[in-house]
Structures are given as structure tokens and as C-alpha cells.
Design an enzyme around this catalytic site. Structure first.
Site, PDB file in Angstrom:
ATOM      1  N   ARG A  96       0.855  -1.177   0.000  1.00  0.00           N
ATOM      2  CA  ARG A  96       0.000   0.000   0.000  1.00  0.00           C
ATOM      3  C   ARG A  96       0.890   1.225   0.000  1.00  0.00           C
ATOM      4  O   ARG A  96       1.983   1.203   0.602  1.00  0.00           O
ATOM      5  CB  ARG A  96      -0.873   0.065   1.267  1.00  0.00           C
ATOM      6  N   GLU A 103      -2.336   7.861  -3.928  1.00  0.00           N
ATOM      7  CA  GLU A 103      -2.732   7.466  -5.287  1.00  0.00           C
ATOM      8  C   GLU A 103      -4.219   7.763  -5.526  1.00  0.00           C
ATOM      9  O   GLU A 103      -5.005   7.755  -4.576  1.00  0.00           O
ATOM     10  CB  GLU A 103      -2.422   5.970  -5.512  1.00  0.00           C
ATOM     11  N   HIS A 115      -1.412   0.337  -9.630  1.00  0.00           N
ATOM     12  CA  HIS A 115      -2.111  -0.531  -8.666  1.00  0.00           C
ATOM     13  C   HIS A 115      -2.896  -1.651  -9.388  1.00  0.00           C
ATOM     14  O   HIS A 115      -4.121  -1.744  -9.293  1.00  0.00           O
ATOM     15  CB  HIS A 115      -3.053   0.307  -7.778  1.00  0.00           C
TER      16      HIS A 115
HETATM   17  C1  DGY Z   1      -6.280  -5.491  -2.673  1.00  0.00           C
HETATM   18  O1  DGY Z   1      -7.016  -6.454  -2.910  1.00  0.00           O
HETATM   19  O2  DGY Z   1      -6.091  -5.050  -1.545  1.00  0.00           O
HETATM   20  C2  DGY Z   1      -5.679  -4.826  -3.842  1.00  0.00           C
HETATM   21  O3  DGY Z   1      -4.643  -3.973  -3.491  1.00  0.00           O
HETATM   22  C3  DGY Z   1      -6.767  -4.055  -4.559  1.00  0.00           C
HETATM   23  O4  DGY Z   1      -6.685  -4.324  -5.882  1.00  0.00           O
END
Ligand code: DGY
Length: 330
Positions: A239, A268, A286
């Protein structure tokens, strides 16, 4: 009368239709990203929401909608949800673990390889028409096979990356995690537990997979980057906010580490502009879980959770992947 639910972002239409079989659905096929005020207003009268990581569910949103019973995220990460605030109000939260593990591990490994072997940097050079001759040191990078793979955050996805590195590429795998894995799991992914200091010091390729929380905020900042090898790479598929992007951009510009691969960013979809000025970084928007099969599996699981959380379907009252099961309202 069917209960009303919100689908907060555009999602596979046939999966929205699955929800329509049970609910009065307000969906968002235009895929507008709601402001907080819009989210509060759209949730009016809704008992549940099919959410994505792009909406934040905090005390203010919940207090404005006391009828809300379930927030079902189409993501394994749930740092967009204040789970304590939900639990205190009896709002069930769910996520989508497992179905994305292997796909996300594939991507993490691919991004690490692209970073180590300078794939996008060299492609940009070629597209600019700058490739005129072979040179012995043109885009030389770091080896992946046989190198030391360091993993920060050894959950399911971290273990998947470890297996790829150890079994597929003969890498030595070291990891650091809040808690050490059971010996059989460590053996299954040929990984050794080390301190965070040893991880930073010894990794040739460091991959960050730790969930975001107040405790992991800027887990990698200037002091940690200073402990890494100058030849090392860093890949973040966790993240934004786990890595201090400003400190990373500076370390890349000063070649204090060799390169980085980033799929997630602080704030983001905005990026720290300094990241766009350094050549030794591979940037993706992402997309680690983005295959059609996996995104469908995630959406179906989020739908299963919402259907069950509101008391419908074969799993009524027992959503498959709850985060705070005790909060399930009657
Ligand atoms: C998640 O599933 O947490 C991913 O980062 C979102 O696509």
C-alpha cells in the site's frame, strides 16, 4: 420489498445482476469516484455496500447512515475501512482474501524482475530511438536467480513470492514479519526469519507486502533505505504509505539503491512528482491483482459476502470472509 444496497464503483455487470436478484441495487456504471459527501448521500437508506478500496468508511460516514449493516470490500486490503468504528456500530466488514494470492504474487515477482533487469527503462530508451549500438554495459542490472530475496510482510502473498523465488529461481529467501511463521510454513517456502535490520542489510531484492496500518506507516523511509545495499532493488505491492515515497525518490536519484518497482503510492492515484523524474523506477497503476479471472473472483466473493451478510443465499448469516464477524447484525 428488497433491501437497498449501493455498488460504489463500476463492476462486472453480470455480478451486479447477481446482487439484483436479492437487492434493490443502486450501481455506478459511470464509475464516478464519490466524494465523502456524495458517498454519505448515496448510502442513504442502504443496508449494505459493495465497496472498493477507493471509498473511505469512517465514523462520520457510518454515523450519517445508522441503517448500514455491511461494508463488503472487493479487495484483500481494508485500510479504507475504520474497522473499529464499524465494530462499535455493529457494521460487518468483509474483504476478499485468498482468491487473489497467486495472481498478486505473480505480479510482485514480475515487478521485481522488471526492476532488477531494467525492463521499462530500456524500453523507453528504445522507443525514444536512442538504441544505436550494442555496448557491454548497456542496461546492466542485478541478477535475480541465486540472489537474496527479502520479503517484508509474510502473509499469503509474501509466501507466494517466496515460493516463486526459492523454487523457481534458486533464490535465498529471508523475511521479516510481525510474528515468525510456523516451521512447516517456513519450510514450504524455504524462507528464513530475520530481524528487520538483517533484512534491509542482506536483501538484494526487497519486496514489501505488509498491510498498511498506523504501525506500518513509513516502515521504509530514509533511515531504512540507508541500510540497504547500493545494488539492491525495492518493490512495493503493499500500500502507499508503507514506503515514504519522497525519501525513496531521493534515494533513487542519488543512486543510494539501484532501482524500485512501485504498484502503489502515497495519495494514489496522485504520485509524488519526484518519482516521475527518476529513470530507475518501474511504475504501475495498482494492478497487482488485475487479471480478468482474479478480478471476477474478487467481485464474486464480495457479492457472496454482501448477500450472506444481509441474510440471503445459501450462506445466509455466514459471510465467507468476514473481518469482524462479531459485528454481524440481525
Ligand atoms: C487489494 O485487494 O487489496 C488490492 O490492493 C486491490 O486491488
Amino acid at each position: 420489498m428488497k433491501p437497498a444496497v449501493l455498488v460504489s464503483r463500476a463492476v462486472f455487470p453480470d455480478i451486479v445482476d447477481r446482487l439484483r436478484a436479492h437487492f434493490d441495487v443502486e450501481d455506478n456504471p459511470q464509475d464516478r469516484v464519490f466524494t465523502k459527501a456524495e458517498l454519505i448521500q448515496r448510502l442513504a437508506g442502504k443496508q449494505g455496500v459493495f465497496a472498493t478500496g477507493s471509498e473511505r468508511f469512517d465514523a462520520e460516514v457510518l454515523d450519517a447512515n445508522p441503517q448500514l449493516k455491511a461494508v463488503c470490500n472487493m479487495a484483500v486490503g481494508y485500510n479504507n475501512i475504520d474497522v473499529d468504528a464499524c465494530s462499535a456500530r455493529g457494521v460487518l466488514c468483509t474483504n476478499t482474501p485468498d482468491v487473489l494470492t497467486e495472481t498478486t504474487a505473480d505480479f510482485g515477482f514480475a515487478l521485481m524482475m522488471a526492476t532488477a533487469r531494467r525492463i521499462t527503462e530500456s524500453e523507453h530508451f528504445l522507443r525514444r530511438g536512442e538504441w544505436k549500438k550494442w555496448s557491454y554495459d548497456m542496461f546492466t542490472g542485478g541478477d535475480v536467480h541465486g540472489a537474496t530475496l527479502g520479503i517484508l510482510g509474510m502473509g499469503r502473498i509474501g509466501q507466494g513470492i517466496a515460493r516463486r523465488g526459492a523454487l523457481g529461481f534458486g533464490m535465498k529467501v529471508i523475511y521479516h514479519n510481525r510474528s515468525r511463521l510456523a516451521p512447516d510454513i517456513e519450510a514450504g517456502c524455504r524462507a528464513s526469519y530475520v530481524s528487520k535490520e538483517a533484512l534491509l542489510r542482506d536483501a538484494d531484492h526487497l519486496v514489501i507486502v505488509v498491510p498498511y496500518s498506523a504501525a506500518s506507516h513509513h516502515a521504509i523511509g530514509a533511515p531504512e533505505l540507508a541500510q540497504m545495499k547500493r545494488s539492491a532493488t525495492l518493490t512495493n505491492i503493499a500500500r502507499g504509505g508503507v514506503v515514504d515515497d519522497a525519501a525513496l525518490a531521493q534515494a533513487l536519484a542519488e543512486r543510494r539503491i539501484a532501482a524500485a518497482g512501485l504498484d502503489v503510492f502515497e495519495g494514489e492515484p496522485a504520485l509524488n512528482p519526484a518519482l516521475l523524474t527518476v529513470p530507475n523506477v518501474v511504475l504501475t497503476p495498482h494492478i497487482a491483482s488485475a487479471t480478468i479471472a482474479t478480478r471476477r473472483a474478487m467481485a464474486n466473493l464480495a457479492a457472496d459476502n454482501l448477500i450472506a451478510a444481509l441474510g440471503f443465499g445459501p450462506q445466509a448469516g455466514h459471510p465467507p470472509t468476514p473481518i469482524n464477524a462479531a459485528a454481524l447484525k440481525g
